[in-house]
Design a protein around this motif. Structure first.
Motif, PDB file in Angstrom:
ATOM      1  N   THR A  89       0.828  -1.209   0.000  1.00  0.00           N
ATOM      2  CA  THR A  89       0.000   0.000   0.000  1.00  0.00           C
ATOM      3  C   THR A  89       0.862   1.259   0.000  1.00  0.00           C
ATOM      4  O   THR A  89       0.508   2.253  -0.614  1.00  0.00           O
ATOM      5  CB  THR A  89      -0.952   0.032   1.217  1.00  0.00           C
ATOM      6  OG1 THR A  89      -0.182  -0.099   2.419  1.00  0.00           O
ATOM      7  CG2 THR A  89      -1.988  -1.068   1.136  1.00  0.00           C
ATOM      8  N   GLN A  90       2.000   1.213   0.685  1.00  0.00           N
ATOM      9  CA  GLN A  90       2.902   2.368   0.715  1.00  0.00           C
ATOM     10  C   GLN A  90       3.500   2.608  -0.664  1.00  0.00           C
ATOM     11  O   GLN A  90       3.569   3.746  -1.130  1.00  0.00           O
ATOM     12  CB  GLN A  90       4.011   2.151   1.744  1.00  0.00           C
ATOM     13  CG  GLN A  90       4.914   3.352   1.905  1.00  0.00           C
ATOM     14  CD  GLN A  90       5.994   3.146   2.952  1.00  0.00           C
ATOM     15  OE1 GLN A  90       6.083   2.073   3.565  1.00  0.00           O
ATOM     16  NE2 GLN A  90       6.815   4.141   3.153  1.00  0.00           N
ATOM     17  N   ILE A  91       3.898   1.528  -1.329  1.00  0.00           N
ATOM     18  CA  ILE A  91       4.471   1.661  -2.672  1.00  0.00           C
ATOM     19  C   ILE A  91       3.410   2.177  -3.640  1.00  0.00           C
ATOM     20  O   ILE A  91       3.667   3.076  -4.436  1.00  0.00           O
ATOM     21  CB  ILE A  91       5.062   0.316  -3.143  1.00  0.00           C
ATOM     22  CG1 ILE A  91       6.250  -0.066  -2.239  1.00  0.00           C
ATOM     23  CG2 ILE A  91       5.488   0.392  -4.601  1.00  0.00           C
ATOM     24  CD1 ILE A  91       6.788  -1.465  -2.474  1.00  0.00           C
ATOM     25  N   ARG A  92       2.193   1.629  -3.565  1.00  0.00           N
ATOM     26  CA  ARG A  92       1.104   2.096  -4.425  1.00  0.00           C
ATOM     27  C   ARG A  92       0.810   3.570  -4.199  1.00  0.00           C
ATOM     28  O   ARG A  92       0.574   4.323  -5.137  1.00  0.00           O
ATOM     29  CB  ARG A  92      -0.167   1.266  -4.196  1.00  0.00           C
ATOM     30  CG  ARG A  92      -0.315   0.100  -5.146  1.00  0.00           C
ATOM     31  CD  ARG A  92      -1.718  -0.489  -5.111  1.00  0.00           C
ATOM     32  NE  ARG A  92      -2.124  -1.001  -3.818  1.00  0.00           N
ATOM     33  CZ  ARG A  92      -1.789  -2.190  -3.326  1.00  0.00           C
ATOM     34  NH1 ARG A  92      -1.046  -3.004  -4.030  1.00  0.00           N
ATOM     35  NH2 ARG A  92      -2.209  -2.575  -2.149  1.00  0.00           N
ATOM     36  N   SER A  93       0.827   3.983  -2.947  1.00  0.00           N
ATOM     37  CA  SER A  93       0.554   5.384  -2.613  1.00  0.00           C
ATOM     38  C   SER A  93       1.579   6.313  -3.259  1.00  0.00           C
ATOM     39  O   SER A  93       1.222   7.347  -3.819  1.00  0.00           O
ATOM     40  CB  SER A  93       0.558   5.558  -1.091  1.00  0.00           C
ATOM     41  OG  SER A  93       0.481   6.910  -0.749  1.00  0.00           O
ATOM     42  N   VAL A  94       2.834   5.949  -3.187  1.00  0.00           N
ATOM     43  CA  VAL A  94       3.889   6.762  -3.797  1.00  0.00           C
ATOM     44  C   VAL A  94       3.703   6.806  -5.313  1.00  0.00           C
ATOM     45  O   VAL A  94       3.820   7.867  -5.936  1.00  0.00           O
ATOM     46  CB  VAL A  94       5.291   6.228  -3.420  1.00  0.00           C
ATOM     47  CG1 VAL A  94       6.379   6.902  -4.239  1.00  0.00           C
ATOM     48  CG2 VAL A  94       5.548   6.423  -1.933  1.00  0.00           C
ATOM     49  N   LEU A  95       3.395   5.668  -5.914  1.00  0.00           N
ATOM     50  CA  LEU A  95       3.196   5.628  -7.366  1.00  0.00           C
ATOM     51  C   LEU A  95       1.985   6.466  -7.778  1.00  0.00           C
ATOM     52  O   LEU A  95       2.026   7.155  -8.804  1.00  0.00           O
ATOM     53  CB  LEU A  95       3.042   4.183  -7.846  1.00  0.00           C
ATOM     54  CG  LEU A  95       4.296   3.324  -7.741  1.00  0.00           C
ATOM     55  CD1 LEU A  95       3.981   1.880  -8.117  1.00  0.00           C
ATOM     56  CD2 LEU A  95       5.416   3.869  -8.612  1.00  0.00           C
ATOM     57  N   GLN A  96       0.933   6.440  -6.992  1.00  0.00           N
ATOM     58  CA  GLN A  96      -0.252   7.248  -7.301  1.00  0.00           C
ATOM     59  C   GLN A  96       0.070   8.735  -7.230  1.00  0.00           C
ATOM     60  O   GLN A  96      -0.356   9.515  -8.079  1.00  0.00           O
ATOM     61  CB  GLN A  96      -1.399   6.909  -6.346  1.00  0.00           C
ATOM     62  CG  GLN A  96      -2.039   5.574  -6.635  1.00  0.00           C
ATOM     63  CD  GLN A  96      -3.023   5.148  -5.551  1.00  0.00           C
ATOM     64  OE1 GLN A  96      -3.000   5.664  -4.432  1.00  0.00           O
ATOM     65  NE2 GLN A  96      -3.871   4.182  -5.883  1.00  0.00           N
ATOM     66  N   ARG A  97       0.846   9.141  -6.221  1.00  0.00           N
ATOM     67  CA  ARG A  97       1.225  10.552  -6.124  1.00  0.00           C
ATOM     68  C   ARG A  97       2.134  10.957  -7.281  1.00  0.00           C
ATOM     69  O   ARG A  97       2.059  12.086  -7.768  1.00  0.00           O
ATOM     70  CB  ARG A  97       1.858  10.846  -4.772  1.00  0.00           C
ATOM     71  CG  ARG A  97       0.794  10.912  -3.675  1.00  0.00           C
ATOM     72  CD  ARG A  97       1.371  11.309  -2.378  1.00  0.00           C
ATOM     73  NE  ARG A  97       2.203  10.180  -1.922  1.00  0.00           N
ATOM     74  CZ  ARG A  97       2.833  10.142  -0.771  1.00  0.00           C
ATOM     75  NH1 ARG A  97       2.766  11.153   0.043  1.00  0.00           N
ATOM     76  NH2 ARG A  97       3.544   9.099  -0.430  1.00  0.00           N
ATOM     77  N   ALA A  98       2.982  10.038  -7.717  1.00  0.00           N
ATOM     78  CA  ALA A  98       3.839  10.329  -8.880  1.00  0.00           C
ATOM     79  C   ALA A  98       2.977  10.524 -10.125  1.00  0.00           C
ATOM     80  O   ALA A  98       3.236  11.426 -10.930  1.00  0.00           O
ATOM     81  CB  ALA A  98       4.846   9.204  -9.094  1.00  0.00           C
ATOM     82  N   GLU A  99       1.947   9.712 -10.278  1.00  0.00           N
ATOM     83  CA  GLU A  99       1.027   9.864 -11.412  1.00  0.00           C
ATOM     84  C   GLU A  99       0.306  11.204 -11.359  1.00  0.00           C
ATOM     85  O   GLU A  99       0.153  11.881 -12.379  1.00  0.00           O
ATOM     86  CB  GLU A  99      -0.010   8.735 -11.423  1.00  0.00           C
ATOM     87  CG  GLU A  99       0.498   7.427 -11.960  1.00  0.00           C
ATOM     88  CD  GLU A  99      -0.603   6.375 -11.976  1.00  0.00           C
ATOM     89  OE1 GLU A  99      -1.715   6.685 -12.462  1.00  0.00           O
ATOM     90  OE2 GLU A  99      -0.346   5.261 -11.496  1.00  0.00           O
ATOM     91  N   ILE A 100      -0.121  11.591 -10.174  1.00  0.00           N
ATOM     92  CA  ILE A 100      -0.809  12.879 -10.007  1.00  0.00           C
ATOM     93  C   ILE A 100       0.122  14.023 -10.391  1.00  0.00           C
ATOM     94  O   ILE A 100      -0.267  14.941 -11.120  1.00  0.00           O
ATOM     95  CB  ILE A 100      -1.325  13.043  -8.561  1.00  0.00           C
ATOM     96  CG1 ILE A 100      -2.493  12.087  -8.306  1.00  0.00           C
ATOM     97  CG2 ILE A 100      -1.740  14.489  -8.279  1.00  0.00           C
ATOM     98  CD1 ILE A 100      -2.880  11.955  -6.846  1.00  0.00           C
ATOM     99  N   ALA A 101       1.357  13.960  -9.909  1.00  0.00           N
ATOM    100  CA  ALA A 101       2.327  15.016 -10.228  1.00  0.00           C
ATOM    101  C   ALA A 101       2.589  15.063 -11.733  1.00  0.00           C
ATOM    102  O   ALA A 101       2.632  16.145 -12.324  1.00  0.00           O
ATOM    103  CB  ALA A 101       3.636  14.783  -9.476  1.00  0.00           C
ATOM    104  N   ALA A 102       2.747  13.907 -12.350  1.00  0.00           N
ATOM    105  CA  ALA A 102       2.996  13.865 -13.797  1.00  0.00           C
ATOM    106  C   ALA A 102       1.815  14.451 -14.564  1.00  0.00           C
ATOM    107  O   ALA A 102       1.998  15.210 -15.522  1.00  0.00           O
ATOM    108  CB  ALA A 102       3.262  12.428 -14.240  1.00  0.00           C
TER     109      ALA A 102
END
Length: 102
Positions: A76-89
């Motif tokens: 869940t922590q890894i997914r959360s970071v990836l989701q925030r990276a997608e939002i930033a992109a």
């Protein structure tokens, strides 16, 4: 520049909330004219992205450090970071499209 041209440029500068030299530079370089308010909004958005990317970098480093020391990192922590990276992109893409010189 004739006085008539200067008056037109001055009127445009006033309408945009910019100086005459800035208006001339933007006209010469093809940069789309932005009002002072639009510039402030863009600056705020870019600053927000800078902070978000800094947080993401920190999170990725923490996850990397944990994985390299054989610590179990919750998915869940890894997914959360990836989701925030997608939002930033997405935010970067949206800004780039909004302010793209056409």
């Amino acid at each position: 520049m004739t006085s008539e041209e200067f008056q037109k440029v001055s009127a445009r500068a006033i309408a945009l909330g910019l100086s005459v030299p800035r208006t001339l530079v933007e006209a010469a370089t093809g940069v789309p004219p932005l009002t002072r308010r639009e510039r402030d909004i863009l600056y705020g958005e870019l600053n927000g992205l800078k902070l978000l990317l800094g947080n993401l970098t920190n999170n990725v480093n923490q996850i990397s450090r944990a994985l390299n020391s054989d610590v179990q990192v919750p998915a869940t922590q890894i997914r959360s970071v990836l989701q925030r990276a997608e939002i930033a992109a997405r935010r970067v893409e949206d800004l780039a499209e909004e302010f793209r010189v056409r």
